[in-house]
Design a protein around this motif. Structure first.
Motif, PDB file in Angstrom:
ATOM      1  N   LEU A 253       0.862  -1.181   0.000  1.00 34.00           N
ATOM      2  CA  LEU A 253       0.000   0.000   0.000  1.00 34.00           C
ATOM      3  C   LEU A 253       0.899   1.231   0.000  1.00 34.00           C
ATOM      4  O   LEU A 253       1.699   1.430   0.914  1.00 34.00           O
ATOM      5  N   THR A 254       0.778   2.036  -1.049  1.00 35.98           N
ATOM      6  CA  THR A 254       1.636   3.202  -1.196  1.00 35.98           C
ATOM      7  C   THR A 254       0.766   4.437  -1.397  1.00 35.98           C
ATOM      8  O   THR A 254      -0.456   4.369  -1.313  1.00 35.98           O
ATOM      9  N   GLY A 255       1.390   5.577  -1.673  1.00 34.51           N
ATOM     10  CA  GLY A 255       0.615   6.789  -1.889  1.00 34.51           C
ATOM     11  C   GLY A 255       1.486   8.017  -2.004  1.00 34.51           C
ATOM     12  O   GLY A 255       2.657   8.022  -1.608  1.00 34.51           O
ATOM     13  N   GLU A 256       0.908   9.072  -2.582  1.00 41.22           N
ATOM     14  CA  GLU A 256       1.559  10.377  -2.692  1.00 41.22           C
ATOM     15  C   GLU A 256       0.495  11.405  -3.029  1.00 41.22           C
ATOM     16  O   GLU A 256      -0.668  11.068  -3.263  1.00 41.22           O
ATOM     17  N   GLY A 257       0.910  12.668  -3.071  1.00 40.03           N
ATOM     18  CA  GLY A 257      -0.059  13.732  -3.313  1.00 40.03           C
ATOM     19  C   GLY A 257      -0.681  13.703  -4.688  1.00 40.03           C
ATOM     20  O   GLY A 257      -1.888  13.906  -4.833  1.00 40.03           O
ATOM     21  N   ARG A 258       0.132  13.454  -5.726  1.00 37.00           N
ATOM     22  CA  ARG A 258      -0.398  13.448  -7.098  1.00 37.00           C
ATOM     23  C   ARG A 258       0.279  12.372  -7.917  1.00 37.00           C
ATOM     24  O   ARG A 258       1.501  12.229  -7.902  1.00 37.00           O
ATOM     25  N   LEU A 259      -0.529  11.635  -8.642  1.00 43.78           N
ATOM     26  CA  LEU A 259      -0.043  10.599  -9.547  1.00 43.78           C
ATOM     27  C   LEU A 259      -0.131  11.158 -10.963  1.00 43.78           C
ATOM     28  O   LEU A 259      -1.219  11.411 -11.473  1.00 43.78           O
ATOM     29  N   ASP A 260       1.030  11.364 -11.595  1.00 42.86           N
ATOM     30  CA  ASP A 260       1.034  11.968 -12.920  1.00 42.86           C
ATOM     31  C   ASP A 260       2.139  11.375 -13.782  1.00 42.86           C
ATOM     32  O   ASP A 260       2.777  10.390 -13.398  1.00 42.86           O
ATOM     33  N   SER A 261       2.358  11.975 -14.937  1.00 45.67           N
ATOM     34  CA  SER A 261       3.343  11.433 -15.868  1.00 45.67           C
ATOM     35  C   SER A 261       4.750  11.473 -15.298  1.00 45.67           C
ATOM     36  O   SER A 261       5.591  10.640 -15.630  1.00 45.67           O
ATOM     37  N   GLN A 262       5.035  12.446 -14.419  1.00 40.11           N
ATOM     38  CA  GLN A 262       6.344  12.474 -13.762  1.00 40.11           C
ATOM     39  C   GLN A 262       6.529  11.258 -12.866  1.00 40.11           C
ATOM     40  O   GLN A 262       7.618  10.699 -12.773  1.00 40.11           O
ATOM     41  N   THR A 263       5.449  10.843 -12.218  1.00 44.28           N
ATOM     42  CA  THR A 263       5.502   9.641 -11.393  1.00 44.28           C
ATOM     43  C   THR A 263       5.936   8.447 -12.226  1.00 44.28           C
ATOM     44  O   THR A 263       6.779   7.648 -11.812  1.00 44.28           O
ATOM     45  N   LEU A 264       5.351   8.325 -13.423  1.00 39.72           N
ATOM     46  CA  LEU A 264       5.658   7.188 -14.286  1.00 39.72           C
ATOM     47  C   LEU A 264       7.078   7.248 -14.845  1.00 39.72           C
ATOM     48  O   LEU A 264       7.587   6.253 -15.340  1.00 39.72           O
ATOM     49  N   GLY A 265       7.695   8.426 -14.737  1.00 37.71           N
ATOM     50  CA  GLY A 265       9.058   8.563 -15.232  1.00 37.71           C
ATOM     51  C   GLY A 265      10.107   7.984 -14.303  1.00 37.71           C
ATOM     52  O   GLY A 265      11.295   8.065 -14.593  1.00 37.71           O
ATOM     53  N   GLY A 266       9.685   7.398 -13.193  1.00 34.97           N
ATOM     54  CA  GLY A 266      10.652   6.773 -12.291  1.00 34.97           C
ATOM     55  C   GLY A 266      10.612   7.305 -10.886  1.00 34.97           C
ATOM     56  O   GLY A 266      11.566   7.131 -10.119  1.00 34.97           O
ATOM     57  N   LYS A 267       9.516   7.964 -10.517  1.00 34.52           N
ATOM     58  CA  LYS A 267       9.392   8.481  -9.163  1.00 34.52           C
ATOM     59  C   LYS A 267       9.096   7.342  -8.193  1.00 34.52           C
ATOM     60  O   LYS A 267       9.059   6.171  -8.544  1.00 34.52           O
ATOM     61  N   ALA A 268       8.832   7.720  -6.936  1.00 32.89           N
ATOM     62  CA  ALA A 268       8.789   6.737  -5.852  1.00 32.89           C
ATOM     63  C   ALA A 268       7.765   5.624  -6.054  1.00 32.89           C
ATOM     64  O   ALA A 268       8.093   4.436  -5.960  1.00 32.89           O
ATOM     65  N   ILE A 269       6.518   5.979  -6.327  1.00 25.27           N
ATOM     66  CA  ILE A 269       5.460   4.971  -6.401  1.00 25.27           C
ATOM     67  C   ILE A 269       5.748   3.938  -7.486  1.00 25.27           C
ATOM     68  O   ILE A 269       5.591   2.729  -7.277  1.00 25.27           O
ATOM     69  N   VAL A 270       6.167   4.389  -8.654  1.00 25.88           N
ATOM     70  CA  VAL A 270       6.412   3.449  -9.747  1.00 25.88           C
ATOM     71  C   VAL A 270       7.629   2.574  -9.457  1.00 25.88           C
ATOM     72  O   VAL A 270       7.658   1.395  -9.821  1.00 25.88           O
ATOM     73  N   GLY A 271       8.624   3.142  -8.793  1.00 26.99           N
ATOM     74  CA  GLY A 271       9.772   2.331  -8.403  1.00 26.99           C
ATOM     75  C   GLY A 271       9.363   1.180  -7.510  1.00 26.99           C
ATOM     76  O   GLY A 271       9.808   0.031  -7.689  1.00 26.99           O
ATOM     77  N   VAL A 272       8.480   1.460  -6.561  1.00 22.87           N
ATOM     78  CA  VAL A 272       7.941   0.423  -5.679  1.00 22.87           C
ATOM     79  C   VAL A 272       7.121  -0.586  -6.472  1.00 22.87           C
ATOM     80  O   VAL A 272       7.268  -1.805  -6.315  1.00 22.87           O
ATOM     81  N   ALA A 273       6.240  -0.068  -7.341  1.00 23.32           N
ATOM     82  CA  ALA A 273       5.338  -0.946  -8.085  1.00 23.32           C
ATOM     83  C   ALA A 273       6.094  -1.901  -9.004  1.00 23.32           C
ATOM     84  O   ALA A 273       5.733  -3.076  -9.126  1.00 23.32           O
ATOM     85  N   ARG A 274       7.138  -1.416  -9.642  1.00 26.76           N
ATOM     86  CA  ARG A 274       7.888  -2.274 -10.553  1.00 26.76           C
ATOM     87  C   ARG A 274       8.553  -3.427  -9.820  1.00 26.76           C
ATOM     88  O   ARG A 274       8.554  -4.567 -10.285  1.00 26.76           O
ATOM     89  N   ARG A 275       9.136  -3.127  -8.674  1.00 25.55           N
ATOM     90  CA  ARG A 275       9.793  -4.200  -7.922  1.00 25.55           C
ATOM     91  C   ARG A 275       8.776  -5.182  -7.349  1.00 25.55           C
ATOM     92  O   ARG A 275       9.012  -6.389  -7.326  1.00 25.55           O
ATOM     93  N   ALA A 276       7.646  -4.652  -6.888  1.00 25.96           N
ATOM     94  CA  ALA A 276       6.623  -5.532  -6.346  1.00 25.96           C
ATOM     95  C   ALA A 276       6.031  -6.417  -7.438  1.00 25.96           C
ATOM     96  O   ALA A 276       5.811  -7.622  -7.233  1.00 25.96           O
ATOM     97  N   ALA A 277       5.777  -5.832  -8.606  1.00 26.19           N
ATOM     98  CA  ALA A 277       5.205  -6.593  -9.711  1.00 26.19           C
ATOM     99  C   ALA A 277       6.133  -7.732 -10.127  1.00 26.19           C
ATOM    100  O   ALA A 277       5.670  -8.819 -10.503  1.00 26.19           O
ATOM    101  N   ALA A 278       7.434  -7.487 -10.067  1.00 24.67           N
ATOM    102  CA  ALA A 278       8.397  -8.525 -10.448  1.00 24.67           C
ATOM    103  C   ALA A 278       8.314  -9.731  -9.521  1.00 24.67           C
ATOM    104  O   ALA A 278       8.682 -10.844  -9.900  1.00 24.67           O
ATOM    105  N   LYS A 279       7.797  -9.510  -8.314  1.00 21.29           N
ATOM    106  CA  LYS A 279       7.632 -10.599  -7.341  1.00 21.29           C
ATOM    107  C   LYS A 279       6.189 -11.070  -7.251  1.00 21.29           C
ATOM    108  O   LYS A 279       5.848 -11.901  -6.411  1.00 21.29           O
ATOM    109  N   GLY A 280       5.320 -10.512  -8.116  1.00 24.86           N
ATOM    110  CA  GLY A 280       3.919 -10.929  -8.130  1.00 24.86           C
ATOM    111  C   GLY A 280       3.093 -10.394  -6.988  1.00 24.86           C
ATOM    112  O   GLY A 280       2.032 -10.944  -6.667  1.00 24.86           O
TER     113      GLY A 280
END
Length: 356
Positions: A253-280
């Motif tokens: 369970l993660t979160g931040e103030g705004r989820l936008d294209s900058q987030t998808l560029g490698g910010k905190a939430i996506v970094g977490v999501a990518r590693r978690a997804a790799a582990k299912g």
């Protein structure tokens, strides 16, 4: 049930550690016996020092250094259990240290960052320097000044950097980040010329990422030959041993103030999501707002299973900022109910298959 609580800060309202506490409070309303692991995160910018010390139990060292306007400010750096010294640029040269009516990147300095680094290098050979949130555009000249312009050859240095902008030019530090720090269009040309002169004097070729923190990344690469620019979130996740904690987790369970294209560029939430997804492991994010063009398909591709709103209904930004703590707990409670319903649906599906 093991849930990892990995929020970024909700800027201006809650720090990442405070956000993790709020998430835990809400989740326990539904699952009081759940194993909750609080792992607040940051992407290498302001607040990263707090996150790393919170996650590792490191030591904070307070000191007085030169602030961005030449005044004396109290700042701190950290020493992690493995002997790594952490220096956060924003502690001594952060934009938050400069009143809006005094923001002028033609005069602000990174001298205090150099003073912090001097202290850190007297204690540790391994350095982790986090950039972001700077009020400066001096290419790190102030840092070099603190070291007497003497290169440091005996330290292993990693620099947290989450942009790929070069030092100079139309995508450089002055053009892209200068206006955020108070630079006028005329100032941008002056600042870029200064950075070109600074680069020519150092003789170090530019590389992507050198424009981070007003070009401080470039100056640091010159000061510490062999220093490596590392994506901030990847560095933080490694430092808090995210993948070890991910073992056996059922949800992040993660979160931040705004989820936008900058987030998808490698910010905190996506970094977490990518590693978690790799582990299912699925990831749910609680956010204050979402950029409209981020479709379900885009978010799923980034590893984010669900996005839940922070606010209980329509509200103003001021209302959201004033109620972030309590609303985040309430949103975590809603997320727990969503998760509970999903588990029930899975159980019903298994029962139906058994009957068939």
């Amino acid at each position: 049930m093991k849930i990892l609580l990995c929020p970024d800060s909700f800027k201006g309202a809650l720090s990442a550690p405070e956000a993790a506490v709020a998430l835990a409070e809400g989740w326990r309303r539904v699952f009081p016996e759940a194993e909750l692991v609080c792992l607040p995160i940051a992407d290498g910018g302001e607040g990263t020092l707090n996150v790393l010390l919170s996650a590792t139990g490191g030591q904070r060292i307070f000191t007085q250094v030169t602030g961005p306007l030449g005044e004396t400010v109290e700042a701190s750096w950290g020493l992690l259990p493995d002997g790594t010294a952490v220096v956060e640029l924003a502690q001594a040269a952060g934009l938050s240290l400069v009143p809006e009516d005094k923001r002028d990147p033609k005069v602000t300095t990174t001298r205090g960052v150099g003073e912090l680094l001097l202290q850190a290098t007297h204690t540790a050979n391994k350095l982790l320097i986090t950039l972001g949130g700077s009020a400066t555009n001096d290419g790190g000249a102030g840092i070099l000044e603190a070291f007497g312009y003497q290169q440091q050859l005996n330290h292993a240095v990693r620099i947290a950097c989450d942009v790929d902008n070069p030092l100079t030019g139309p995508r450089g530090a002055s053009a892209i980040f200068g206006p955020q720090k108070g630079a006028t269009p005329e100032d941008v040309a002056v600042l870029d010329a200064r950075l070109r002169k600074f680069r020519d004097e150092r003789g170090l070729p530019e590389q992507p990422g050198d424009g981070a923190a007003g070009g401080a990344a470039y100056g640091l690469r010159w000061l510490f030959p062999g220093a490596k620019l590392v994506p901030g979130i990847e560095l933080v996740l490694d430092a808090i041993e995210f993948e070890r904690h991910l073992e056996g987790a059922t949800l992040v369970l993660t979160g931040e103030g705004r989820l936008d294209s900058q987030t998808l560029g490698g910010k905190a939430i996506v970094g977490v999501a990518r590693r978690a997804a790799a582990k299912g492991v699925p990831v749910a994010a609680i956010v204050g707002s979402v950029e409209e063009r981020l479709t379900d398909a885009v978010l799923t591709a980034a590893g984010i299973s669900a996005v839940l709103p922070l606010a209980p209904g329509p509200c103003t930004l001021a209302e959201s900022m004033a109620n972030t703590g309590s609303w985040l707990s309430d949103a975590a409670e809603r997320a727990a109910h969503w998760y509970k319903l999903g588990r029930s649906a899975q159980a019903l599906g298994r029962s139906a298959q058994a009957v068939e």
